[in-house]
Design a protein around this motif. Structure first.
Motif, PDB file in Angstrom:
ATOM      1  N   PHE A   1      37.745  -0.201  24.224  1.00 58.72           N
ATOM      2  CA  PHE A   1      37.926   0.867  23.232  1.00 58.72           C
ATOM      3  C   PHE A   1      36.705   0.972  22.325  1.00 58.72           C
ATOM      4  CE2 PHE A   1      39.751   1.849  18.924  1.00 58.72           C
ATOM      5  CZ  PHE A   1      39.971   3.198  19.151  1.00 58.72           C
ATOM      6  N   ARG A   2      36.216  -0.156  21.849  1.00 58.42           N
ATOM      7  CA  ARG A   2      35.023  -0.164  21.002  1.00 58.42           C
ATOM      8  C   ARG A   2      33.804   0.353  21.771  1.00 58.42           C
ATOM      9  NH1 ARG A   2      33.186  -5.886  18.888  1.00 58.42           N
ATOM     10  NH2 ARG A   2      35.254  -5.795  17.964  1.00 58.42           N
ATOM     11  N   SER A   3      33.670  -0.037  23.019  1.00 61.67           N
ATOM     12  CA  SER A   3      32.533   0.421  23.826  1.00 61.67           C
ATOM     13  C   SER A   3      32.600   1.917  24.075  1.00 61.67           C
ATOM     14  CB  SER A   3      32.506  -0.335  25.159  1.00 61.67           C
ATOM     15  OG  SER A   3      32.345  -1.731  24.954  1.00 61.67           O
ATOM     16  N   ALA A   4      33.803   2.451  24.265  1.00 63.85           N
ATOM     17  CA  ALA A   4      33.941   3.889  24.470  1.00 63.85           C
ATOM     18  C   ALA A   4      33.488   4.666  23.232  1.00 63.85           C
ATOM     19  CB  ALA A   4      35.393   4.223  24.811  1.00 63.85           C
ATOM     20  N   ILE A   5      33.826   4.146  22.041  1.00 62.82           N
ATOM     21  CA  ILE A   5      33.386   4.799  20.805  1.00 62.82           C
ATOM     22  C   ILE A   5      31.870   4.740  20.683  1.00 62.82           C
ATOM     23  CG2 ILE A   5      33.478   4.653  18.289  1.00 62.82           C
ATOM     24  CD1 ILE A   5      36.350   3.635  18.580  1.00 62.82           C
ATOM     25  N   GLU A   6      31.294   3.579  20.910  1.00 56.62           N
ATOM     26  CA  GLU A   6      29.838   3.442  20.803  1.00 56.62           C
ATOM     27  C   GLU A   6      29.113   4.299  21.836  1.00 56.62           C
ATOM     28  OE1 GLU A   6      29.266  -0.722  21.217  1.00 56.62           O
ATOM     29  OE2 GLU A   6      29.924  -1.205  19.158  1.00 56.62           O
ATOM     30  N   TRP A   7      29.661   4.388  23.029  1.00 54.37           N
ATOM     31  CA  TRP A   7      29.054   5.212  24.063  1.00 54.37           C
ATOM     32  C   TRP A   7      29.101   6.685  23.675  1.00 54.37           C
ATOM     33  CZ3 TRP A   7      31.247   8.749  27.702  1.00 54.37           C
ATOM     34  CH2 TRP A   7      30.373   9.130  28.723  1.00 54.37           C
ATOM     35  N   GLY A   8      30.250   7.130  23.117  1.00 53.79           N
ATOM     36  CA  GLY A   8      30.360   8.517  22.678  1.00 53.79           C
ATOM     37  C   GLY A   8      29.416   8.830  21.533  1.00 53.79           C
ATOM     38  N   GLN A   9      29.259   7.930  20.596  1.00 54.29           N
ATOM     39  CA  GLN A   9      28.332   8.158  19.491  1.00 54.29           C
ATOM     40  C   GLN A   9      26.883   8.163  19.978  1.00 54.29           C
ATOM     41  OE1 GLN A   9      29.650   4.945  16.964  1.00 54.29           O
ATOM     42  NE2 GLN A   9      30.929   6.295  15.709  1.00 54.29           N
ATOM     43  N   TRP A  10      26.600   7.302  20.956  1.00 57.55           N
ATOM     44  CA  TRP A  10      25.231   7.270  21.498  1.00 57.55           C
ATOM     45  C   TRP A  10      24.890   8.595  22.177  1.00 57.55           C
ATOM     46  CZ3 TRP A  10      23.246   7.442  26.556  1.00 57.55           C
ATOM     47  CH2 TRP A  10      21.899   7.075  26.662  1.00 57.55           C
ATOM     48  N   LEU A  11      25.865   9.220  22.832  1.00 62.00           N
ATOM     49  CA  LEU A  11      25.618  10.494  23.498  1.00 62.00           C
ATOM     50  C   LEU A  11      25.529  11.644  22.508  1.00 62.00           C
ATOM     51  CD1 LEU A  11      27.958  10.355  26.633  1.00 62.00           C
ATOM     52  CD2 LEU A  11      25.464  10.139  26.577  1.00 62.00           C
ATOM     53  N   LEU A  12      26.339  11.585  21.455  1.00 57.24           N
ATOM     54  CA  LEU A  12      26.487  12.745  20.578  1.00 57.24           C
ATOM     55  C   LEU A  12      25.536  12.740  19.395  1.00 57.24           C
ATOM     56  CD1 LEU A  12      28.217  15.297  20.128  1.00 57.24           C
ATOM     57  CD2 LEU A  12      29.762  13.904  18.746  1.00 57.24           C
ATOM     58  N   LEU A  13      25.262  11.563  18.838  1.00 57.32           N
ATOM     59  CA  LEU A  13      24.499  11.505  17.598  1.00 57.32           C
ATOM     60  C   LEU A  13      23.020  11.273  17.872  1.00 57.32           C
ATOM     61  CD1 LEU A  13      26.994   9.337  15.540  1.00 57.32           C
ATOM     62  CD2 LEU A  13      26.772  11.822  15.561  1.00 57.32           C
ATOM     63  N   PRO A  14      22.169  11.730  16.975  1.00 60.42           N
ATOM     64  CA  PRO A  14      20.718  11.614  17.205  1.00 60.42           C
ATOM     65  C   PRO A  14      20.235  10.179  17.341  1.00 60.42           C
ATOM     66  CG  PRO A  14      21.191  13.197  15.465  1.00 60.42           C
ATOM     67  CD  PRO A  14      22.481  12.526  15.780  1.00 60.42           C
ATOM     68  N   THR A  15      20.691   9.288  16.484  1.00 58.34           N
ATOM     69  CA  THR A  15      20.199   7.907  16.523  1.00 58.34           C
ATOM     70  C   THR A  15      21.166   6.954  17.188  1.00 58.34           C
ATOM     71  OG1 THR A  15      21.135   7.499  14.333  1.00 58.34           O
ATOM     72  CG2 THR A  15      18.856   8.245  14.441  1.00 58.34           C
ATOM     73  N   GLY A  16      22.368   7.437  17.582  1.00 53.64           N
ATOM     74  CA  GLY A  16      23.320   6.604  18.294  1.00 53.64           C
ATOM     75  C   GLY A  16      23.925   5.524  17.432  1.00 53.64           C
ATOM     76  N   SER A  17      24.878   4.842  18.013  1.00 53.05           N
ATOM     77  CA  SER A  17      25.533   3.665  17.410  1.00 53.05           C
ATOM     78  C   SER A  17      26.201   3.965  16.077  1.00 53.05           C
ATOM     79  CB  SER A  17      24.528   2.513  17.246  1.00 53.05           C
ATOM     80  OG  SER A  17      23.981   2.178  18.490  1.00 53.05           O
ATOM     81  N   GLY A  18      26.573   5.229  15.828  1.00 53.01           N
ATOM     82  CA  GLY A  18      27.305   5.555  14.614  1.00 53.01           C
ATOM     83  C   GLY A  18      26.457   5.665  13.375  1.00 53.01           C
TER      84      GLY A  18
END
Length: 520
Positions: A121-138
């Protein structure tokens, strides 16, 4: 009185001496041991087969149920009964031992599975943020353009609302309140897999989309549901089902924060699992397994970076009282706002409520974008004393409002992490104010942020012991126990005085019958 020779009789040599109840039990099965007769000297009284002595001064014998005729015939029967009882007791102990070993092994397996699900679950969130956000990892919400700060949570809320409105009402029930409701419903302790799947996907979309919710609350549901899956098909009773749910929840907290002992206490205080030594060993084993799996499989250390410190002077204990009282007021405000919104909007469609939650978060993020998502990067800075007063003071208000609105409008995320953030920001604010005074020996703002974080968690969740345990485990600093106890106790007293003994989950659970989806 004429007595047949074959009937056992009692001879007495002293006037008015009482008959012996013990003799009566050994002599014949039909003798009532509660009867206490008194006999006269030199007179035979029938208390044997088919008779008993009446209370008081005996004048006659009263027929009762038949009994063995002699001592020699009755004693072997007593010995057979005793041996049988011993065999039954031994068989019962063997059965309980086997059930206890089985439940402990299931707890170990549940802890491992819960940790794996939480890490996925945590990895899915981090993966989604890495794809969506400019700098990734939230860490990229702060660098989003102003329009995107509003558009991102708004779009995520709309997407989630459309999906949830197409689900049956039973599948919308997710979060810690879902676990509590199942635990309180006899015969319904087992958590459905489909609700677990809805919680997983819904929380990922909400958190990646910037809603002011966390991953720890959904992790409790995911961990408990994982443990429930382990016990399916094994014919467990209700108590064993509850034990496995508690084991999964404890493992989830241990995996999320690297606090196995706090996970065990969480299951007692928040989930209200009754403590029994034989039942809680599986919960402890699961929490240990969850923490171990998280340490081995997670690339980053779970929990928060906390710098070990201590109070500079004794007068700072007064500051701890002030911090606890302030945090208690914040806990009351947060709980009441979330519960009030849940009651008022319970019948509204999810498309409307989730979209409104996204709009509210987006508008507040125009001022403080740090409130978007889990906000753990900003909390980590506050815990090491790197916050600034102009930043942390507004964050107390904006994070509280954004999270209470999201939870009250039933966004499928959690509130445990945001309560830590709000308390950390409040503690950091007080620490920075004290630092501005000419007090060279005062503790750092990070120390106050750490204690404020635990105090807010305890006052909101009604889990002061779990908060104190987590505080000790996170810091590994025994010097923090006394100031932590002062702040946590004061916050709990203020919160209980103003709101009663009910936790925020209890308030949300009361509003749930009016709602169309579960809450966290």
């Amino acid at each position: 009185m004429v007595v047949p020779a074959e009937v056992p009789v009692l001879w007495t040599t002293k006037p008015d001496s009482p008959t012996s109840a013990g003799f009566g039990i050994r002599a014949c099965e039909g003798y009532d041991p509660a009867s206490k007769g008194r006999v006269e000297a030199g007179v035979k009284y029938d208390i044997g087969q088919g008779h008993r002595v009446r209370p008081g001064v005996v004048t006659r014998a009263e027929p009762v149920s038949p009994a063995p005729a002699t001592d020699q015939e009755s004693i072997p029967a007593v010995r057979v009964t005793r041996a049988r009882r011993q065999r039954i007791e031994f068989a019962r102990m063997e059965h309980e031992r086997a059930a206890w070993i089985r439940l402990t092994l299931l707890g170990l397996l549940s802890g491992l599975l819960a940790a794996l699900v939480v890490l996925a679950f945590r990895s899915a969130i981090e993966w989604g943020q890495w794809l969506l956000l400019p700098t990734g990892s939230g860490a990229g919400y702060e660098v989003l353009p102003l329009p995107l700060r509003v558009a991102l949570p708004l779009a995520a809320g709309l997407l989630l609302g459309l999906a949830f409105d197409r689900l049956p009402r039973g599948l919308r029930d997710v979060g810690v309140t879902h676990v509590l409701k199942r635990l309180r419903a006899p015969g319904r302790e087992r958590l459905p897999f489909r609700n677990m799947l809805v919680q997983f996907l819904g929380a990922v979309v909400a958190i990646v989309g910037g809603h002011s919710v966390d991953r720890e609350g959904p992790a409790v549901h995911l961990g408990a549901a994982s443990a429930s899956l382990v016990g399916q098909g094994l014919g467990l009773d209700a108590d064993e089902e509850r034990t496995l749910l508690a084991a999964g929840a404890a493992a989830a907290i241990a995996a999320a924060f690297d606090t196995p002992l706090a996970g065990v206490v969480f299951s007692i205080e928040v989930l209200r699992i009754r403590y029994q030594v034989s039942r809680f060993l599986p919960v402890i084993v699961a929490a240990v397994m969850g923490a171990m799996a998280s340490r081995i499989l997670s690339l980053d250390r779970p929990g928060f970076p906390v710098v070990p410190e201590y109070l500079g002077t004794h007068w700072e204990l007064l500051a701890m009282l002030l911090l606890g009282a302030s945090v208690g007021l914040l806990a009351v405000a947060f709980s009441e706002l979330a519960a009030s919104l849940a009651r008022r909007t319970g019948r509204w469609p999810c498309t409307l409520t989730f979209t409104l939650a996204g709009l509210g978060t987006g508008l507040l993020a125009l001022w403080t974008p740090q409130i978007m998502g889990t906000s753990q990067d900003t909390l980590a800075l506050m815990l090491v004393g790197e916050g600034e007063l102009a930043l942390v003071l507004p964050l107390v208000a904006t994070k509280l409002v954004a999270t209470a609105v999201s939870i009250g409008l039933r966004v499928p995320g959690g509130l445990i992490g945001p309560t830590l953030f709000i308390g950390g920001a409040a503690g950091s604010t007080l620490g920075l104010l004290l630092l501005a005074l000419p007090l060279s020996q005062a503790a750092s703002p990070g120390f106050y942020a750490t204690i404020g974080m635990a105090a807010m968690m305890g006052a909101t969740l009604r889990a002061p012991l779990a908060a104190l345990t987590a505080l000790l485990e996170l810091t590994a600093n025994p010097n923090i126990i006394l100031p932590g106890m002062i702040a946590i106790t004061c916050a709990e007293l203020v919160s209980r005085t103003l709101r009663g003994e009910r936790s925020v989950f209890d308030l949300l659970l009361d509003a749930q019958p009016l709602a169309t989806t579960g809450r966290q």
